[in-house]
Motif scaffolding. Structure first.
Motif, mmCIF file in Angstrom:
data_model
loop_
_atom_site.group_PDB
_atom_site.id
_atom_site.type_symbol
_atom_site.label_atom_id
_atom_site.label_comp_id
_atom_site.label_asym_id
_atom_site.label_seq_id
_atom_site.Cartn_x
_atom_site.Cartn_y
_atom_site.Cartn_z
ATOM 1 N N HIS A 24 0.870 -1.177 0.000
ATOM 2 C CA HIS A 24 0.000 0.000 0.000
ATOM 3 C C HIS A 24 0.906 1.225 0.000
ATOM 4 C CE1 HIS A 24 -3.555 2.453 0.873
ATOM 5 N NE2 HIS A 24 -2.749 3.148 1.655
ATOM 6 N N VAL A 50 -10.002 -0.019 0.889
ATOM 7 C CA VAL A 50 -8.560 0.144 1.045
ATOM 8 C C VAL A 50 -7.946 -0.532 -0.179
ATOM 9 C CG1 VAL A 50 -6.527 -0.404 2.420
ATOM 10 C CG2 VAL A 50 -8.713 0.095 3.559
ATOM 11 N N THR A 88 1.460 5.353 0.162
ATOM 12 C CA THR A 88 0.801 6.515 0.755
ATOM 13 C C THR A 88 1.855 7.495 1.259
ATOM 14 O OG1 THR A 88 -0.811 7.200 2.443
ATOM 15 C CG2 THR A 88 0.693 5.410 3.038
ATOM 16 N N LEU A 124 -5.380 0.118 8.183
ATOM 17 C CA LEU A 124 -6.007 0.981 7.186
ATOM 18 C C LEU A 124 -7.450 0.507 7.098
ATOM 19 C CD1 LEU A 124 -3.156 0.594 4.604
ATOM 20 C CD2 LEU A 124 -3.653 2.664 5.880
ATOM 21 N N LEU A 154 2.645 5.550 9.204
ATOM 22 C CA LEU A 154 1.995 4.430 9.877
ATOM 23 C C LEU A 154 3.029 3.575 10.601
ATOM 24 C CD1 LEU A 154 -0.345 3.435 6.917
ATOM 25 C CD2 LEU A 154 -0.941 4.820 8.917
#
Length: 142
Positions: free
Chosen positions: A18, A47, A20, A30, A24
Motif C-alpha cells: 500500500h 482500502v 501513501t 487501514l 503508519l
C-alpha cells in the motif's frame, strides 16, 4: 510472462503493498471510510493494495500530503477483489495486480528498498490525470 512491463511484475516476495504519504506503524490498520489519498473531497469505501512494488511506489508519489512517500507491506483481514478503477477500464485481466478490500488491512512492515519515478515521468502522469479530469473521465468506482 517475459514481455510484462516491470510496472506489472508481481514482487518476488508475493506480499501486498500500500503506497501513501501517511506515517503508519506496524500493527496499524487501514480502514475504509477515510479521506482518499488522491481526492481529498472523496471518502474511500475501500482500502487499495497491489502485489506490484512499482504500483505502490506510484500510488505513494501521487498521494496527497506533504510527508515522504511510504510503501507499506500490508495484510488484508478480509476478502479482496480486483480494483475496477484499473482492471475493468484500463487494463482488462488485472495485469497491474491491483486490488481492494472493504475490510481493514493491517500494516505488517515497510518496504524501504524501492526506486522513485523520475520527475519527468511523474509530470507526464499528472498531465494525463489532468486531461482525464478536464474531459470528465476521472471516474472513481468506489
Amino acid at each position: 510472462m517475459a514481455d510484462t512491463p516491470e510496472r506489472f511484475t508481481v514482487h518476488e516476495s508475493g506480499v501486498w503493498f500500500h503506497g501513501t504519504k501517511a506515517d503508519l506503524k506496524v500493527g496499524d490498520h487501514l480502514v475504509p471510510g477515510h479521506r482518499s489519498n488522491y481526492r481529498p473531497e472523496h471518502t474511500a469505501n475501500y482500502v487499495y493494495m497491489t502485489k506490484v512494488l512499482d504500483g505502490a511506489v506510484l500510488a505513494a508519489e501521487m498521494a496527497q500530503g506533504d510527508g515522504p512517500c511510504r510503501v507499506y507491506v500490508v495484510e488484508p483481514e478480509g476478502p479482496v477483489e480486483d480494483d475496477p478503477n484499473v482492471t475493468d477500464k484500463k487494463f482488462p485481466g488485472n495485469p497491474t495486480h491491483s486490488f481492494r478490500s472493504d475490510r481493514p488491512v493491517r500494516v505488517v512492515g515497510e518496504m524501504t528498498d524501492w526506486t522513485p519515478h523520475s520527475p519527468e515521468f511523474l509530470q507526464r502522469f499528472r498531465e494525463g490525470l489532468e486531461v482525464l479530469r478536464r474531459e470528465g473521465r476521472d471516474v472513481v468506482y468506489d
